[in-house]
Design a protein around this motif. Structure first.
Motif, PDB file in Angstrom:
ATOM      1  N   SER A 165      -8.069   0.593  11.205  1.00  0.00           N
ATOM      2  CA  SER A 165      -8.869   0.315  10.004  1.00  0.00           C
ATOM      3  C   SER A 165     -10.070   1.222   9.824  1.00  0.00           C
ATOM      4  CB  SER A 165      -9.339  -1.154   9.995  1.00  0.00           C
ATOM      5  OG  SER A 165      -8.227  -2.031  10.013  1.00  0.00           O
ATOM      6  N   VAL A 166     -10.013   2.447  10.362  1.00  0.00           N
ATOM      7  CA  VAL A 166     -11.046   3.428  10.051  1.00  0.00           C
ATOM      8  C   VAL A 166     -10.818   3.900   8.623  1.00  0.00           C
ATOM      9  CG1 VAL A 166     -12.002   5.704  10.595  1.00  0.00           C
ATOM     10  CG2 VAL A 166     -11.264   4.169  12.442  1.00  0.00           C
ATOM     11  N   TYR A 167     -11.869   3.873   7.812  1.00  0.00           N
ATOM     12  CA  TYR A 167     -11.702   4.315   6.432  1.00  0.00           C
ATOM     13  C   TYR A 167     -11.730   5.835   6.403  1.00  0.00           C
ATOM     14  CZ  TYR A 167     -12.060   4.646   1.395  1.00  0.00           C
ATOM     15  OH  TYR A 167     -11.806   4.940   0.071  1.00  0.00           O
ATOM     16  N   GLU A 168     -10.565   6.416   6.217  1.00  0.00           N
ATOM     17  CA  GLU A 168     -10.434   7.868   6.076  1.00  0.00           C
ATOM     18  C   GLU A 168      -9.385   8.122   4.999  1.00  0.00           C
ATOM     19  OE1 GLU A 168      -7.217   9.047   7.553  1.00  0.00           O
ATOM     20  OE2 GLU A 168      -7.030   6.880   7.523  1.00  0.00           O
ATOM     21  N   LEU A 169      -8.931   9.354   4.865  1.00  0.00           N
ATOM     22  CA  LEU A 169      -8.094   9.734   3.746  1.00  0.00           C
ATOM     23  C   LEU A 169      -6.813   8.890   3.659  1.00  0.00           C
ATOM     24  CD1 LEU A 169      -7.466  11.561   1.378  1.00  0.00           C
ATOM     25  CD2 LEU A 169      -6.676  13.303   2.997  1.00  0.00           C
ATOM     26  N   THR A 170      -6.088   8.764   4.758  1.00  0.00           N
ATOM     27  CA  THR A 170      -4.838   8.006   4.737  1.00  0.00           C
ATOM     28  C   THR A 170      -5.083   6.528   4.436  1.00  0.00           C
ATOM     29  OG1 THR A 170      -3.857   9.556   6.318  1.00  0.00           O
ATOM     30  CG2 THR A 170      -2.778   7.422   6.070  1.00  0.00           C
ATOM     31  N   HIS A 171      -6.123   5.971   5.047  1.00  0.00           N
ATOM     32  CA  HIS A 171      -6.431   4.559   4.808  1.00  0.00           C
ATOM     33  C   HIS A 171      -6.813   4.325   3.351  1.00  0.00           C
ATOM     34  CE1 HIS A 171      -7.486   0.507   6.137  1.00  0.00           C
ATOM     35  NE2 HIS A 171      -8.583   0.599   5.390  1.00  0.00           N
ATOM     36  N   ALA A 172      -7.574   5.255   2.775  1.00  0.00           N
ATOM     37  CA  ALA A 172      -7.928   5.139   1.358  1.00  0.00           C
ATOM     38  C   ALA A 172      -6.668   5.140   0.493  1.00  0.00           C
ATOM     39  CB  ALA A 172      -8.855   6.284   0.958  1.00  0.00           C
ATOM     40  N   GLY A 173      -5.722   6.019   0.839  1.00  0.00           N
ATOM     41  CA  GLY A 173      -4.472   6.060   0.103  1.00  0.00           C
ATOM     42  C   GLY A 173      -3.666   4.784   0.235  1.00  0.00           C
ATOM     43  N   GLN A 174      -3.640   4.217   1.430  1.00  0.00           N
ATOM     44  CA  GLN A 174      -2.896   2.975   1.649  1.00  0.00           C
ATOM     45  C   GLN A 174      -3.468   1.831   0.819  1.00  0.00           C
ATOM     46  OE1 GLN A 174      -3.272   2.757   5.914  1.00  0.00           O
ATOM     47  NE2 GLN A 174      -1.246   3.662   6.263  1.00  0.00           N
ATOM     48  N   GLU A 175      -4.781   1.803   0.660  1.00  0.00           N
ATOM     49  CA  GLU A 175      -5.402   0.757  -0.150  1.00  0.00           C
ATOM     50  C   GLU A 175      -5.006   0.900  -1.619  1.00  0.00           C
ATOM     51  OE1 GLU A 175      -9.597   0.766   0.502  1.00  0.00           O
ATOM     52  OE2 GLU A 175      -9.444  -0.290   2.421  1.00  0.00           O
ATOM     53  N   ILE A 176      -4.941   2.139  -2.101  1.00  0.00           N
ATOM     54  CA  ILE A 176      -4.524   2.354  -3.494  1.00  0.00           C
ATOM     55  C   ILE A 176      -3.065   1.936  -3.678  1.00  0.00           C
ATOM     56  CG2 ILE A 176      -4.192   4.092  -5.293  1.00  0.00           C
ATOM     57  CD1 ILE A 176      -6.437   5.706  -3.982  1.00  0.00           C
ATOM     58  N   ILE A 177      -2.218   2.317  -2.721  1.00  0.00           N
ATOM     59  CA  ILE A 177      -0.792   1.970  -2.812  1.00  0.00           C
ATOM     60  C   ILE A 177      -0.600   0.453  -2.802  1.00  0.00           C
ATOM     61  CG2 ILE A 177       1.416   2.079  -1.579  1.00  0.00           C
ATOM     62  CD1 ILE A 177       0.520   4.897  -0.627  1.00  0.00           C
ATOM     63  N   ALA A 178      -1.378  -0.245  -1.972  1.00  0.00           N
ATOM     64  CA  ALA A 178      -1.261  -1.702  -1.904  1.00  0.00           C
ATOM     65  C   ALA A 178      -1.635  -2.358  -3.223  1.00  0.00           C
ATOM     66  CB  ALA A 178      -2.150  -2.233  -0.787  1.00  0.00           C
ATOM     67  N   THR A 179      -2.498  -1.695  -4.003  1.00  0.00           N
ATOM     68  CA  THR A 179      -2.936  -2.263  -5.274  1.00  0.00           C
ATOM     69  C   THR A 179      -2.031  -1.874  -6.438  1.00  0.00           C
ATOM     70  OG1 THR A 179      -5.233  -2.231  -4.510  1.00  0.00           O
ATOM     71  CG2 THR A 179      -4.882  -2.449  -6.880  1.00  0.00           C
ATOM     72  N   TYR A 180      -1.630  -0.590  -6.463  1.00  0.00           N
ATOM     73  CA  TYR A 180      -0.913  -0.072  -7.630  1.00  0.00           C
ATOM     74  C   TYR A 180       0.568   0.217  -7.359  1.00  0.00           C
ATOM     75  CZ  TYR A 180      -5.564   0.500  -9.628  1.00  0.00           C
ATOM     76  OH  TYR A 180      -6.824   0.272 -10.100  1.00  0.00           O
ATOM     77  N   PHE A 181       1.028   0.088  -6.139  1.00  0.00           N
ATOM     78  CA  PHE A 181       2.442   0.278  -5.791  1.00  0.00           C
ATOM     79  C   PHE A 181       2.967   1.625  -6.307  1.00  0.00           C
ATOM     80  CE2 PHE A 181       1.617  -4.254  -6.502  1.00  0.00           C
ATOM     81  CZ  PHE A 181       1.820  -4.721  -5.217  1.00  0.00           C
ATOM     82  N   SER A 182       2.257   2.699  -5.912  1.00  0.00           N
ATOM     83  CA  SER A 182       2.643   4.046  -6.364  1.00  0.00           C
ATOM     84  C   SER A 182       2.656   5.004  -5.166  1.00  0.00           C
ATOM     85  CB  SER A 182       1.672   4.548  -7.422  1.00  0.00           C
ATOM     86  OG  SER A 182       0.331   4.406  -6.966  1.00  0.00           O
ATOM     87  N   PRO A 183       3.567   4.777  -4.229  1.00  0.00           N
ATOM     88  CA  PRO A 183       3.531   5.574  -2.993  1.00  0.00           C
ATOM     89  C   PRO A 183       3.796   7.057  -3.213  1.00  0.00           C
ATOM     90  CG  PRO A 183       5.525   4.249  -3.094  1.00  0.00           C
ATOM     91  CD  PRO A 183       4.641   3.775  -4.205  1.00  0.00           C
TER      92      PRO A 183
END
Length: 215
Positions: A165-183
């Motif tokens: 759960s370190v907030y870095e580039l990949t984690h930021a992307g995973q949060e967006i994907i979890a919200t908008y379902f656009s992998p």
């Protein structure tokens, strides 16, 4: 391709990229200092030091980075050593990089022609002086390319810090994907961000290599 998602994600991923840079710069600084110290230790005249360095390097090279991250974040608290997510990530990346950089430094200095060492011994230089003033300056051009490769590996490996759960580039992307379902769009952007960062590092390495004196 959903361009509205891309436009929305660009600034969010840019913040994640800055967080990745923050983690990686700290890990690179610590890892280089540790790696060079271990590299000099690997050339020590004291057998116990050489064995200790060898054991450390073998462990780092023989275990996955993700396991090392889990050891720092989950296992060390069991013996009373606690780090938050950020510092656990920095320390795990630093310890991993230090082991590989150690081997780069050791191999590069040992590749310098042995006649240099013999010449230095003939004028009365001690072992430590030979390593520091004769071998090390001549090994710099040999150290830089593999050192750059290791730093690139460190930057790529920072993506694994999302597992703690370190907030870095990949984690930021995973949060967006979890919200908008656009992998597709998000992972493509993440890949492009990493590519730009690593390309800049590779260019800097080539520039420095051209500037280093020839021996």
């Amino acid at each position: 391709m959903d361009w509205s998602i891309i436009v929305m994600a660009l600034p969010i991923l840019a913040v994640g990229l800055l967080a990745t840079l923050k983690v990686c710069l700290a890990a690179i600084a610590i890892g280089i200092v540790l790696g060079f110290a271990l590299g000099f230790g690997a050339l020590s005249r004291f057998r116990a030091i050489r064995i200790a360095v060898l054991a450390y390097v073998d462990f780092v090279r023989g275990t996955p980075l993700l396991v090392q991250i889990f050891l720092v974040y989950f296992a060390l608290p069991v013996i009373g050593i606690n780090f938050n997510e950020y510092w656990a990530g920095v320390i795990a990346l630093s310890l991993n990089a230090g082991g590989f950089i150690c081997e780069i430094v050791r191999a590069s200095m040992q590749s310098v022609d042995h006649g240099q060492t013999e010449a230095a011994q003939s004028i009365g230089m001690r072992h430590g002086q030979i390593v520091l003033h004769v071998l090390f300056p001549q090994a710099w051009r040999r150290i830089l390319p593999p050192l750059t490769n290791e730093l690139i590996s460190l930057i790529k490996g920072s993506a694994l810090l999302s597992a703690i759960s370190v907030y870095e580039l990949t984690h930021a992307g995973q949060e967006i994907i979890a919200t908008y379902f656009s992998p597709f769009e998000i992972f493509l952007l993440i890949a492009l961000y990493y590519y730009a960062l690593i390309s800049a590092l590779a260019w800097l390495s080539r520039y420095l290599e051209r500037r280093l004196p020839q021996y």
